[in-house]
Design a protein around this motif. Sequence first.
Motif, PDB file in Angstrom:
ATOM      1  N   ALA A  42      29.321  39.510  35.635  1.00 59.34           N
ATOM      2  CA  ALA A  42      30.164  39.406  34.322  1.00 59.34           C
ATOM      3  C   ALA A  42      31.664  39.147  34.574  1.00 59.34           C
ATOM      4  CB  ALA A  42      30.049  41.000  34.058  1.00 59.34           C
ATOM      5  N   ARG A  43      32.306  38.967  33.364  1.00 57.90           N
ATOM      6  CA  ARG A  43      33.547  38.391  33.454  1.00 57.90           C
ATOM      7  C   ARG A  43      34.503  39.774  33.450  1.00 57.90           C
ATOM      8  NH1 ARG A  43      35.525  35.205  28.516  1.00 57.90           N
ATOM      9  NH2 ARG A  43      33.953  33.568  29.429  1.00 57.90           N
ATOM     10  N   LEU A  44      35.145  39.756  34.697  1.00 59.05           N
ATOM     11  CA  LEU A  44      35.954  40.827  34.963  1.00 59.05           C
ATOM     12  C   LEU A  44      37.432  40.798  34.633  1.00 59.05           C
ATOM     13  CD1 LEU A  44      34.706  41.826  38.497  1.00 59.05           C
ATOM     14  CD2 LEU A  44      33.559  42.401  36.555  1.00 59.05           C
ATOM     15  N   ALA A  45      38.119  41.709  34.557  1.00 55.26           N
ATOM     16  CA  ALA A  45      39.628  41.848  34.491  1.00 55.26           C
ATOM     17  C   ALA A  45      39.973  43.066  35.086  1.00 55.26           C
ATOM     18  CB  ALA A  45      40.127  41.785  33.113  1.00 55.26           C
ATOM     19  N   ALA A  46      41.164  43.067  35.534  1.00 53.54           N
ATOM     20  CA  ALA A  46      42.030  44.288  36.043  1.00 53.54           C
ATOM     21  C   ALA A  46      43.195  44.464  35.976  1.00 53.54           C
ATOM     22  CB  ALA A  46      41.622  44.186  37.572  1.00 53.54           C
ATOM     23  N   ALA A  47      43.720  45.632  35.862  1.00 54.23           N
ATOM     24  CA  ALA A  47      45.031  45.887  35.670  1.00 54.23           C
ATOM     25  C   ALA A  47      45.283  46.912  36.860  1.00 54.23           C
ATOM     26  CB  ALA A  47      45.609  46.780  34.700  1.00 54.23           C
ATOM     27  N   ALA A  92      44.772  33.043  33.867  1.00 54.41           N
ATOM     28  CA  ALA A  92      43.624  33.916  34.036  1.00 54.41           C
ATOM     29  C   ALA A  92      42.481  33.712  33.108  1.00 54.41           C
ATOM     30  CB  ALA A  92      44.201  35.316  33.950  1.00 54.41           C
ATOM     31  N   LEU A 150      34.994  45.348  42.013  1.00 56.02           N
ATOM     32  CA  LEU A 150      35.792  44.274  41.897  1.00 56.02           C
ATOM     33  C   LEU A 150      35.342  43.017  42.517  1.00 56.02           C
ATOM     34  CD1 LEU A 150      39.338  45.304  41.027  1.00 56.02           C
ATOM     35  CD2 LEU A 150      37.899  44.161  39.454  1.00 56.02           C
ATOM     36  N   GLY A 151      34.525  43.498  43.632  1.00 48.44           N
ATOM     37  CA  GLY A 151      34.198  42.325  44.617  1.00 48.44           C
ATOM     38  C   GLY A 151      35.267  41.935  45.853  1.00 48.44           C
ATOM     39  N   LEU A 152      36.313  42.839  45.730  1.00 43.41           N
ATOM     40  CA  LEU A 152      37.280  42.590  46.728  1.00 43.41           C
ATOM     41  C   LEU A 152      36.857  43.135  48.194  1.00 43.41           C
ATOM     42  CD1 LEU A 152      40.311  43.261  44.506  1.00 43.41           C
ATOM     43  CD2 LEU A 152      39.324  41.061  45.247  1.00 43.41           C
ATOM     44  N   ARG A 156      37.740  48.720  44.136  1.00 39.99           N
ATOM     45  CA  ARG A 156      37.889  47.607  44.903  1.00 39.99           C
ATOM     46  C   ARG A 156      36.379  47.055  45.287  1.00 39.99           C
ATOM     47  NH1 ARG A 156      42.289  45.501  47.415  1.00 39.99           N
ATOM     48  NH2 ARG A 156      41.038  44.764  49.180  1.00 39.99           N
ATOM     49  N   ARG A 173      47.047  40.108  29.763  1.00 34.80           N
ATOM     50  CA  ARG A 173      46.397  39.218  30.558  1.00 34.80           C
ATOM     51  C   ARG A 173      44.885  39.936  30.662  1.00 34.80           C
ATOM     52  NH1 ARG A 173      48.304  38.096  36.562  1.00 34.80           N
ATOM     53  NH2 ARG A 173      47.741  40.333  36.827  1.00 34.80           N
ATOM     54  N   ALA A 174      44.578  41.075  30.942  1.00 27.33           N
ATOM     55  CA  ALA A 174      43.218  41.695  31.162  1.00 27.33           C
ATOM     56  C   ALA A 174      42.519  41.815  29.917  1.00 27.33           C
ATOM     57  CB  ALA A 174      43.573  43.057  31.569  1.00 27.33           C
ATOM     58  N   ARG A 225      28.624  41.327  39.522  1.00 21.46           N
ATOM     59  CA  ARG A 225      29.254  40.051  40.054  1.00 21.46           C
ATOM     60  C   ARG A 225      28.979  38.916  39.155  1.00 21.46           C
ATOM     61  NH1 ARG A 225      31.065  42.464  41.982  1.00 21.46           N
ATOM     62  NH2 ARG A 225      31.008  43.514  44.101  1.00 21.46           N
TER      63      ARG A 225
END
Lengths: 247, 280
Positions: free
Chosen positions: A76-81, A100, A59-61, A56, A144-145, A74
């Motif tokens: 880069a293009r992020l993706a998460a599952a 997304a 991920l910047g959460l 987290r 999606r990711a 911060r």
Amino acid sequence: MAGDGAALRVRIEEKSYASPGGETVPVISGLEMSLPPRAFTCLIGPSGCGKTTTLRILLGLDDEFEGKIDDRFRTARLAAAFQEPRLLPWRTVRQNVDLALPRDMTDREAVIGRALADVGLEELLDRYPGQLSLGQARRAALARAFAVRPDILFLDEPFVSLDEATAQRLRGLLIELWTHHPVTVLMVTHNVREAVQLADRIVLLTHRPARVVGEVAVTLPREARTQETVGAFAAELARRHPGLVTL
Amino acid sequence: MAPDTGQGVARASGAAGARPRARPRDLLGGRSGTFLVRSLSVLGFFALWMAGTLLLGPRLCPSPATVAAFVVRETASGELPYHLGVTLLRVAAAFLLAMTIGTLAGLAMGRSRTANLVMEPWLVLLLNAPALIVIVLAYIWIGLTETAAILAVAINKIPNVTVTIREGARAMEPAYMEMARVYKFPKASLYRDVILPQLQPYLAAAGRSGLALIWKIVLVVELLGRSNGVGFQVHLYFQMFDVRAILGYTLAFVTVMLLIEFLLVQPLERRANRWRSRPA
């Protein structure tokens, strides 16, 4: 971006939560690691040790921590599952992927179609997530990711609470997708066999408060990763790190 | 971690009382059964009305036929459509104003602790301010104008909308917001695709109870300080002790509200709830 150049460095000095009783409970303390570009890194450790918290933060959460993480996390293009698929239930599978995608991406329909076909959901494009099984929803989340063409992909136990056959099929699918689109992956799991089967390297965390106790390169060639070799490798890991790695 | 997709929202809609209702299929079976039950219920209402006419006499409680004849005559003369139209416009203006302000305030209070701390005393004050006092003060301070009338009605409704939407904002699933943050959803999409769908049951609840409350208050506002509208007419006929006209105007307005409910509100709700349907 994060796909090239130097490894992404992570240093989390201190991360703690306030317990309901008012005391501060340290979750992470002096965790340092780095993610080599385009490598598949697995983070394993005992349950509740702060793996998801680390994810987290990256991920910047969660900004409330002491330490320094690579700026590229911060930019880069992020993706998460995530552990749950987190598809918007009021949007169709197709719309969920579309939302997304980066705004400036062209040829969206084709990208969406291909991403969902890659995970075998081409027939279910216009279904709502509530009409999918958990396995199908997980596949949609993976699609999606990958569809956003991320620089860094985060996976938080994406195969928990699936039956073993389905989980195994999805692991194969994940590796297939990753082979086609090699991105920097950080996957959190407590399943050491899964880590050995998927990863290039494994980062081992201690009990809470988490810090890194070891980094293990999975030297097994990918084509030689069978149930037996993976099992043997995992058993060896468990022998060397008793208490942290359980089979 | 958060529960699986949809669960949280399904629970939330239950709390707001706007979950798509199960049709009484088990009662009489199918659409025709529903229709039959509904018709019987409406017939019961008219039977009660006619019993009232027999008991109280046609002057105190005119029969449905007399009232219907009045409505037809007033409609032909243009009198009733004019006053009905004026009232409807006021209802629409006050409704839009109250929903907009109430929703914005509710969202702010549900999402920010500071906003909630600052606004809560105001909310409690407004929630407990009697409608009549708000109306009288609005007329005294602003004057006997259209602005004062609509504002007074809206102020009466805003706190209810705010309370409902605040509950909705608090019940929102953080998992979806986090997902939207990771994938860098643009602001417009965050509201349209993530926040609004979660608020929808609460908006529907606030809107439905709002429409009913607003039209009742609009009548009072018209009675006290306007020279047209259903409320003004009812006041006029009250002074002439014309129960037939009072019932006629009421019935006409209720009919319009029923049409709005069945032709506008329910189809919109069905559309918004499409995703909840499960395969047979």
